[in-house]
Design an enzyme around this catalytic site. Structure first.
Site, PDB file in Angstrom:
ATOM      1  N   ASP A   1       0.653  -1.347  -0.136  1.00  0.00           N
ATOM      2  CA  ASP A   1      -0.167  -0.412  -0.198  1.00  0.00           C
ATOM      3  C   ASP A   1       0.558   1.252   0.049  1.00  0.00           C
ATOM      4  O   ASP A   1       0.628   2.213   0.868  1.00  0.00           O
ATOM      5  CB  ASP A   1      -0.837   0.193   1.458  1.00  0.00           C
ATOM      6  CG  ASP A   1      -2.555   1.002   0.936  1.00  0.00           C
ATOM      7  OD1 ASP A   1      -2.027   1.742  -0.243  1.00  0.00           O
ATOM      8  OD2 ASP A   1      -2.711   1.156   2.537  1.00  0.00           O
TER       9      ASP A   1
ATOM     10  N   HIS B   1      -2.995   0.246  11.784  1.00  0.00           N
ATOM     11  CA  HIS B   1      -2.584  -1.119  11.716  1.00  0.00           C
ATOM     12  C   HIS B   1      -0.724  -1.230  11.621  1.00  0.00           C
ATOM     13  O   HIS B   1       0.268   0.523  11.008  1.00  0.00           O
ATOM     14  CB  HIS B   1      -3.161  -0.708  10.247  1.00  0.00           C
ATOM     15  CG  HIS B   1      -2.933  -0.614   8.886  1.00  0.00           C
ATOM     16  ND1 HIS B   1      -4.205   0.531   8.774  1.00  0.00           N
ATOM     17  CD2 HIS B   1      -2.376  -0.133   8.102  1.00  0.00           C
ATOM     18  CE1 HIS B   1      -3.894   1.247   7.678  1.00  0.00           C
ATOM     19  NE2 HIS B   1      -2.697   1.154   7.433  1.00  0.00           N
TER      20      HIS B   1
ATOM     21  N   GLN C   1      -3.311  -5.489   6.161  1.00  0.00           N
ATOM     22  CA  GLN C   1      -3.265  -4.538   6.523  1.00  0.00           C
ATOM     23  C   GLN C   1      -4.292  -4.937   8.270  1.00  0.00           C
ATOM     24  O   GLN C   1      -5.642  -4.527   7.918  1.00  0.00           O
ATOM     25  CB  GLN C   1      -3.099  -3.113   6.290  1.00  0.00           C
ATOM     26  CG  GLN C   1      -2.633  -3.189   5.071  1.00  0.00           C
ATOM     27  CD  GLN C   1      -2.897  -1.179   4.793  1.00  0.00           C
ATOM     28  OE1 GLN C   1      -4.097  -1.525   3.676  1.00  0.00           O
ATOM     29  NE2 GLN C   1      -1.890  -0.443   3.706  1.00  0.00           N
TER      30      GLN C   1
ATOM     31  N   ARG D   1       3.179  12.690  10.206  1.00  0.00           N
ATOM     32  CA  ARG D   1       1.867  12.395   9.977  1.00  0.00           C
ATOM     33  C   ARG D   1       1.451  11.062  10.717  1.00  0.00           C
ATOM     34  O   ARG D   1       1.848  10.397  10.478  1.00  0.00           O
ATOM     35  CB  ARG D   1       2.463  12.096   8.675  1.00  0.00           C
ATOM     36  CG  ARG D   1       1.082  11.838   7.901  1.00  0.00           C
ATOM     37  CD  ARG D   1       1.133  12.129   5.973  1.00  0.00           C
ATOM     38  NE  ARG D   1       0.280  11.605   5.462  1.00  0.00           N
ATOM     39  CZ  ARG D   1      -0.784  10.189   5.418  1.00  0.00           C
ATOM     40  NH1 ARG D   1      -0.152   9.345   5.900  1.00  0.00           N
ATOM     41  NH2 ARG D   1      -1.115  10.696   4.369  1.00  0.00           N
TER      42      ARG D   1
ATOM     43  N   ASP E   1      -0.850   8.578  10.156  1.00  0.00           N
ATOM     44  CA  ASP E   1      -1.889   8.230   9.387  1.00  0.00           C
ATOM     45  C   ASP E   1      -3.418   7.991   9.563  1.00  0.00           C
ATOM     46  O   ASP E   1      -2.769   6.841  10.737  1.00  0.00           O
ATOM     47  CB  ASP E   1      -0.458   7.401   8.738  1.00  0.00           C
ATOM     48  CG  ASP E   1      -1.499   6.686   7.173  1.00  0.00           C
ATOM     49  OD1 ASP E   1      -2.225   7.397   6.676  1.00  0.00           O
ATOM     50  OD2 ASP E   1      -1.916   4.915   7.846  1.00  0.00           O
TER      51      ASP E   1
ATOM     52  N   GLU F   1      -4.033  13.013  10.103  1.00  0.00           N
ATOM     53  CA  GLU F   1      -4.165  12.927   8.806  1.00  0.00           C
ATOM     54  C   GLU F   1      -5.651  12.400   8.420  1.00  0.00           C
ATOM     55  O   GLU F   1      -6.502  11.057   8.359  1.00  0.00           O
ATOM     56  CB  GLU F   1      -3.430  11.178   7.905  1.00  0.00           C
ATOM     57  CG  GLU F   1      -3.802  11.526   6.691  1.00  0.00           C
ATOM     58  CD  GLU F   1      -4.657  10.322   5.762  1.00  0.00           C
ATOM     59  OE1 GLU F   1      -4.619  10.142   5.138  1.00  0.00           O
ATOM     60  OE2 GLU F   1      -3.966   9.229   6.240  1.00  0.00           O
TER      61      GLU F   1
ATOM     62  N   ASP G   1      -2.864  10.389  -2.631  1.00  0.00           N
ATOM     63  CA  ASP G   1      -4.344   9.379  -2.794  1.00  0.00           C
ATOM     64  C   ASP G   1      -5.153  10.296  -4.047  1.00  0.00           C
ATOM     65  O   ASP G   1      -4.786  11.134  -3.882  1.00  0.00           O
ATOM     66  CB  ASP G   1      -4.618   9.965  -1.346  1.00  0.00           C
ATOM     67  CG  ASP G   1      -3.860   8.772   0.391  1.00  0.00           C
ATOM     68  OD1 ASP G   1      -3.808   7.685  -0.802  1.00  0.00           O
ATOM     69  OD2 ASP G   1      -4.715   9.391   0.981  1.00  0.00           O
TER      70      ASP G   1
ATOM     71  N   ARG H   1      -4.323   4.452  -7.716  1.00  0.00           N
ATOM     72  CA  ARG H   1      -3.613   5.837  -7.715  1.00  0.00           C
ATOM     73  C   ARG H   1      -2.300   5.687  -7.634  1.00  0.00           C
ATOM     74  O   ARG H   1      -1.699   7.038  -7.969  1.00  0.00           O
ATOM     75  CB  ARG H   1      -3.986   5.604  -5.281  1.00  0.00           C
ATOM     76  CG  ARG H   1      -5.399   5.635  -5.137  1.00  0.00           C
ATOM     77  CD  ARG H   1      -4.898   5.691  -3.696  1.00  0.00           C
ATOM     78  NE  ARG H   1      -4.595   4.486  -2.978  1.00  0.00           N
ATOM     79  CZ  ARG H   1      -4.701   3.763  -2.120  1.00  0.00           C
ATOM     80  NH1 ARG H   1      -5.034   5.110  -1.006  1.00  0.00           N
ATOM     81  NH2 ARG H   1      -4.404   3.443  -1.902  1.00  0.00           N
TER      82      ARG H   1
HETATM   83  C1  GLC Z   1      -3.513   7.054   4.794  1.00  0.00           C
HETATM   84  C2  GLC Z   1      -2.823   6.669   3.327  1.00  0.00           C
HETATM   85  C3  GLC Z   1      -3.284   6.015   2.281  1.00  0.00           C
HETATM   86  C4  GLC Z   1      -3.423   4.752   2.728  1.00  0.00           C
HETATM   87  C5  GLC Z   1      -4.522   4.500   3.769  1.00  0.00           C
HETATM   88  C6  GLC Z   1      -4.199   3.113   4.589  1.00  0.00           C
HETATM   89  O1  GLC Z   1      -4.932   7.441   4.250  1.00  0.00           O
HETATM   90  O2  GLC Z   1      -2.544   8.361   2.994  1.00  0.00           O
HETATM   91  O3  GLC Z   1      -2.551   6.261   1.318  1.00  0.00           O
HETATM   92  O4  GLC Z   1      -3.722   3.468   2.287  1.00  0.00           O
HETATM   93  O5  GLC Z   1      -4.037   5.594   4.733  1.00  0.00           O
HETATM   94  O6  GLC Z   1      -3.141   3.394   5.381  1.00  0.00           O
END
Ligand code: GLC
Length: 651
Positions: free
Chosen positions: A140, A183, A251, A281, A283, A325, A395, A519
């Site tokens: 990912d 995760h 994940q 950041r 996530d 995020e 994204d 993406r």
């Molecule tokens: C966040 C990331 C994205 C990812 C998701 C899962 O949104 O920006 O790219 O797929 O988390 O980790």
């Protein structure tokens, strides 16, 4: 509230840890003591009911002391420098870029060689997309981490990262990294041991022996990747159990009801802080807490976890700002800045995902009314916090604003969303966009949008048509979108490649590790020969690059572009034009953006509504001076044009 026993205990721990609480470590000690009751309260709010809760609180206190003790001295000095500046991250001097190290320049080792190029553009903060170990074929984009402490060999080593950080610091540049908190990869050590049946590690995740609980969860949880990873659970044959996997099936969602998970991940956060990360950041924080019968997003406990992290880092590693995020509905995003007594004490930054999506909305419709309808919400952001402002990132673009906002602006929500999907995939008559739907869910009709900034603005189509006018229009659209993100307030975060107009890359389709995720079309592989064209006058690359460079330099030159809660929207005088005013210390700059394909008119009266009327305006963008006319005369803004107008009272 002050707690004597906690105070004494803290003294004891600090002394045992060899700290000089009346001497050089007094600043740390004071921060710890001042925050200790809040720390205990927040922690116990989450973990008082857990049998290991109390014991692990001890570990937490010691971990904070250890994190401070092992903080390198140059980072401690940087902490003090930032503390003295106060809210250092609100500054108009900061501008970032997100990039994949391997796709940008190969490895961490090559990156220092590219810093001059980034500095020339006006970038001084680098967001390195995930670089820690992640299985190539189930990664990912690095957001499935199998080892939080080991840099993926493809990118280099931890030493390369440390070297880069030292160079950045010398150059007065900043580093941003991700912590993937929600995760781990299914190859992470915890996951491997859970898979083997070790119940201690199964408790680090959400495991269930049959479909009863998973079915109950699925009934109220939305699907994030309905096409490639439908549902929220994955069957693990080795231990014959279901595990929660909200994102991809590789994940595994961490169970933050278990304090050992929180402590383990906090340790990783401190590790990153002490690598010299300036902005962390976090996530996907919206997903951190799971509760049956809910969407399992934005739950109050997810906020408590973030507040706890903020408290811990502000005690031990205070120079590190947190970015949450949270790409969720606008009223939910706002909560990540903290609420109540925690206002401005949770995340320092959040992405202004709503504004970003609304700019795309206005670009498609040529109408700014939906954008304006959403602003009362976005303007609530507390002082002392900031947005990451952006036009594109790695994204998809989610159209997360509410149906109610769309309706309020006079559109039919369902029709309008379908129109946007058709527009950005180029199906709509007259649309120059070349994007694709991402995670389309036929059940709900929802879909998000993939595509690079340039391709969504029509550059890919214009280049293939070979028409100079179409290319000019596409470039104007790209620049107006970027200008809006750069001047609106917050730290602009450019996405690598967009600074010179990279169009979609279709090679992802043939790559087995990417073919299920479109993406990748907007995550370019940088071609440095193409990049060199930024120095050849009149190339498309040079036109886009020099304009981005100029915008960033205008922003740097004016303190009023710092995020000081000093932005107000102008009363709409024309539905096709979005406009706002930035002011600070008696200075004013009006920013106007024409979202339509034709000239648009604004009455000069707009410059007389905010204190003393402007007599003359200086457009920092074109360098032109304009005399403010009568109220029944008009300023003309060209198609997809924008203006950055300095308000002058004298003639
Ligand atoms: C966040 C990331 C994205 C990812 C998701 C899962 O949104 O920006 O790219 O797929 O988390 O980790």
């Amino acid at each position: 509230m002050y707690r004597h026993t906690l105070h004494e205990h803290l003294n004891d721990l600090c002394t045992r840890g060899g700290l000089s609480i009346a001497g050089p470590d007094n600043g740390f000690y004071a921060r710890f003591l001042a925050n200790s009751s809040d720390l205990e309260d927040l922690y116990l709010e989450l973990y008082s009911g857990h049998p290991e809760g109390r014991r692990l609180f001890e570990d937490l206190m010691e971990m904070i002391i250890d994190a401070y003790r092992s903080r390198p001295s140059e980072m401690r000095s940087r902490d003090s420098w930032k503390e003295k500046k106060g809210n250092w991250f609100l500054s108009n001097q900061l501008a970032g870029m997100s990039l994949y190290v391997d796709r940008y320049c190969g490895s961490l080792h090559e990156l220092p060689g590219k810093l001059d190029h980034l500095e020339d553009l006006g970038i001084n903060l680098l967001h390195l997309m995930p670089i820690f170990e992640s299985p190539e074929e189930a990664s990912d984009g690095g957001y499935a981490v199998s080892d939080f402490r080991k840099v993926n060999l493809r990118f280099g080593s931890v030493d390369d990262l440390k070297n880069l950080q030292a160079i950045l610091q010398q150059k007065d540049m900043y580093l941003m990294l991700d912590i993937v908190l929600n995760h781990t990869s299914d190859r992470h050590d915890w996951a491997k041991r859970a898979r083997k049946g070790e119940s201690y590690y199964q408790d680090h995740y959400y495991f269930f022996p049959d479909r009863n609980v998973p079915d109950a969860f699925d009934a109220t949880m939305p699907e994030i990747f309905p096409e490639s990873s439908p549902g929220n659970f994955t069957w693990i044959p080795e231990c014959e159990q279901w595990v929660m996997t909200v994102f991809h099936n590789y994940q595994w969602d961490l169970n933050y009801r278990n304090p050992a998970v929180f402590i383990g991940m906090l340790d990783n956060i401190f590790y990153y802080a002490n690598l010299g990360v300036d902005v962390l950041r976090i996530d996907a924080p919206a997903f951190l807490w799971k509760q049956l019968g809910t969407t399992c997003q934005n739950l109050p406990e997810a906020h408590s976890i973030l507040r706890l992290i903020k408290l811990c880092t502000s005690i031990a590693t205070p120079g590190m700002a947190l970015l949450g995020e949270a790409i969720v509905a606008p009223q939910e995003i706002m909560k990540y800045f903290g609420t109540g007594t925690y206002t401005a004490r949770e995340c320092d930054f959040a992405y202004n995902a709503t504004q970003m999506a609304l700019q795309w909305d206005a670009l498609a419709s040529g109408d700014t009314r939906i954008m304006l309808a959403a602003q009362h919400e976005l303007m609530q952001k507390p002082f002392g916090t900031s947005w990451i402002t952006y036009t594109r990132c790695h994204d998809d673009i989610g159209l997360g604003y509410s149906d109610q906002t769309i309706a309020q602006a006079g559109f039919d929500p369902r029709e309008h969303r379908l129109f946007l999907q058709r527009y950005f995939t180029g199906v709509q008559e007259g649309s120059p966009a070349m994007g694709a739907l991402f995670s389309a869910n036929p059940r709900t009709g929802d879909a998000r949008i993939s595509g690079s900034l340039a391709s969504l603005c029509g550059l890919e189509q214009a280049i293939s048509s070979g028409q100079a006018r179409a290319i000019d229009t596409a470039i104007a659209r790209i620049l107006m979108m970027q200008a809006h993100s750069i001047f609106i307030g917050g730290m602009p975060m450019l996405f690598y490649g967009d600074e010179l107009g990279y169009v979609n890359d279709y090679s992802w389709k043939d790559d087995p590790s990417k073919h299920y995720d479109n993406r990748w079309m907007h995550r370019p592989l940088i071609d440095w020969e193409k990049n060199a064209r930024v120095h050849q006058a009149d190339t498309i690359e040079a036109r886009i690059y020099s304009a981005n460079r100029k915008m960033l330099s205008i922003r740097r030159d004016h303190e009023l572009f710092a995020d000081l809660k000093n932005m107000s929207w102008l009363t709409p005088h024309n539905i096709h034009v979005a406009g706002f005013l930035r002011q600070w210390n008696g200075k004013k700059i009006y920013c106007l953006f024409n979202y339509s394909a034709t000239d648009k008119f604004i009455t000069w009266y707009i410059f007389k509504e905010h204190g003393p009327a402007a007599v003359r305006l200086h457009d920092h963008w074109t360098g032109r001076d304009l005399l403010v006319g009568r109220d029944d005369e008009y300023l003309v803004i060209p198609p997809y044009g924008f203006m950055i107008l300095d308000h002058k009272v004298e003639k």
